[in-house]
Design a protein around this motif. Structure first.
Motif, short mmCIF file in Angstrom:
data_model
loop_
_atom_site.label_atom_id
_atom_site.label_comp_id
_atom_site.label_asym_id
_atom_site.label_seq_id
_atom_site.Cartn_x
_atom_site.Cartn_y
_atom_site.Cartn_z
N ASN A 93 8.10 2.35 37.98
CA ASN A 93 8.67 2.69 36.49
C ASN A 93 7.75 3.89 35.95
O ASN A 93 8.39 5.01 35.01
CB ASN A 93 7.83 1.45 34.98
N GLY A 94 7.64 4.67 36.60
CA GLY A 94 7.07 6.69 37.01
C GLY A 94 5.94 6.36 36.12
O GLY A 94 5.94 7.59 35.91
N ARG A 95 5.10 5.19 36.43
CA ARG A 95 4.06 5.59 35.75
C ARG A 95 2.51 6.08 36.25
O ARG A 95 2.08 5.29 37.25
CB ARG A 95 3.09 4.69 35.04
N THR A 102 -4.57 10.03 31.95
CA THR A 102 -4.43 10.37 30.28
C THR A 102 -4.58 11.88 29.70
O THR A 102 -4.81 12.35 29.04
CB THR A 102 -3.97 8.92 29.63
N ALA A 348 3.06 8.64 31.83
CA ALA A 348 4.31 8.47 32.04
C ALA A 348 4.19 9.92 32.92
O ALA A 348 4.69 11.17 32.70
CB ALA A 348 5.40 8.25 31.17
N ASP A 350 7.77 11.23 33.50
CA ASP A 350 8.04 12.33 32.81
C ASP A 350 7.77 12.93 31.82
O ASP A 350 8.15 13.59 30.98
CB ASP A 350 8.76 11.62 32.34
N ASP A 351 6.52 11.97 31.04
CA ASP A 351 5.73 12.92 29.84
C ASP A 351 4.79 13.99 30.47
O ASP A 351 5.31 14.96 29.25
CB ASP A 351 4.89 11.45 28.69
#
Length: 365
Positions: A93-95, A102, A348, A350-351
């Motif tokens: 999922n791209g994480r 984080t 993620a 993306d984030d």
């Protein structure tokens, strides 16, 4: 290579380097510095209380009067992890998974990629600290000794802790108390020992009353925060004593978090008085001052414009309690603080990539 690829590569590389606060962060600092071609770099080296070598990085390019992006290199311990905390693995999922993904190696990677990708004439500063998870010694050293940060003439600092890219215009600072009771260690069956825990009990009763006041009296609360009452968290430490041994030393530790609107001194005085009445030695350590700027501050307006999200406040703490001595601070970064300090920490990609243009817009002013 796209910004997303750059962030993904750097974040994974940083996660794979174990930099728990008890260890040296020098390998992480070296990996970050490898991305800073064209920047003037200042290295602030020190040894922590255990003699472990640490390094803070300050990097600057362009003229003075810009914005700094800030993050820290250390992580909490790997408590509860069942798989490899330093795998740096990316799932389907791209994480990105791993300790510190984080909080906050992923956000640091986004800061570095954002700054390095700007034209050389755009002012860009990076303040990369360590020991944020423990003593904030890195941020303290930076605020006190960095000549490069002083010459940069910063008008603001973005501390990129995970906020899901919601601007945080203020958070609480902390005062840490440690009250120590002394007894006599012995085999508990002999009756010859003196259990230090019993000496703590009157003090703990008074602490309980202080906590009840903080949660019930509106004059001790701040409606701008959620929760509105101050944190007053108690931890008891018998220093590894077994159950068949009378406790020779018992320590009660309290973290008191307060916002700018709350005067902490009455609480400090109450804790001191309670320790005196119980005959306990008390240590009081102040963790900087609450970083809070008004809702119409230029830094807040710029963050709202860059993200399209309204600014808020947060109950946690960051290096901003020390860095606000250099320039006004806001907190703004990718990822969710709820995932930090857990054995399933992840972020993620993306984030992280989405944070890069936000940071660049902040740097451009």
């Amino acid at each position: 290579m796209t910004d997303r690829d750059r962030v993904a590569t750097l974040a994974a590389d940083l996660v794979r380097l174990d930099s728990r606060s008890s260890l040296s962060n020098l390998p992480v600092a070296a990996r970050i510095e490898a991305e800073l071609a064209g920047f003037e770099v200042e290295r602030l080296d020190y040894a922590d209380a255990a003699g472990v070598p640490k390094r803070v990085l300050v990097a600057h390019r362009g003229g003075p009067g810009g914005i700094a992006l800030s993050g820290h290199m250390d992580t909490v311990p790997a408590t509860g992890w069942q798989d490899d905390p330093w795998s740096g693995a990316v799932d389907a999922n791209g994480r990105l998974h791993g300790l510190g993904s984080t909080d906050m190696k992923g956000p640091v990677a986004a800061c570095v990629v954002a700054a390095a990708g700007l034209p050389a004439d755009v002012p860009a500063t990076l303040l990369i600290t360590t020991d944020e998870e423990t003593t904030k010694q890195g941020a303290t050293l930076l605020a006190e000794r960095s000549e490069l940060a002083r010459r940069a003439g910063l008008r603001g600092i973005v501390v990129a802790e995970p906020t899901r890219l919601v601007p945080v215009r203020g958070h609480r600072a902390a005062i840490n108390f440690a009250a120590v009771a002394t007894g006599v260690q012995a085999h508990s069956s002999t009756g010859r020992g003196v259990n230090a825990n019993w000496a703590l009990i009157p003090f703990l009763v008074e602490l309980q009353a202080i906590q009840a006041r903080l949660r019930s009296e509106p004059s001790l609360q701040d409606a701008a925060y959620d929760p509105p009452f101050a944190d007053f968290n108690l931890v008891l430490d018998n220093h590894g004593t077994a159950i068949n041994v009378t406790v020779g030393r018992a320590t009660a530790r309290v973290k008191f978090r307060f916002s700018r609107a709350l005067d902490p001194e009455p609480i400090v005085d109450a804790v001191r008085a309670a320790a005196d009445r119980a005959g306990l030695a008390l240590e009081v350590v102040r963790d900087g001052t609450p970083p809070e700027v008004e809702a119409d501050h230029p830094m807040v307006r710029a963050a709202v414009a860059a993200t399209g999200r309204e600014a808020t406040t947060a109950p946690f703490g960051t290096d901003a309690t020390r860095l606000n001595a250099i320039a006004p601070c806001i907190i703004l970064g990718p990822g969710d603080i709820a995932e930090a300090h857990t054995p399933a920490e992840g972020v993620a990609l993306d984030d992280l990539a989405a944070a890069v243009p936000v940071f660049r817009q902040m740097l451009r002013g």
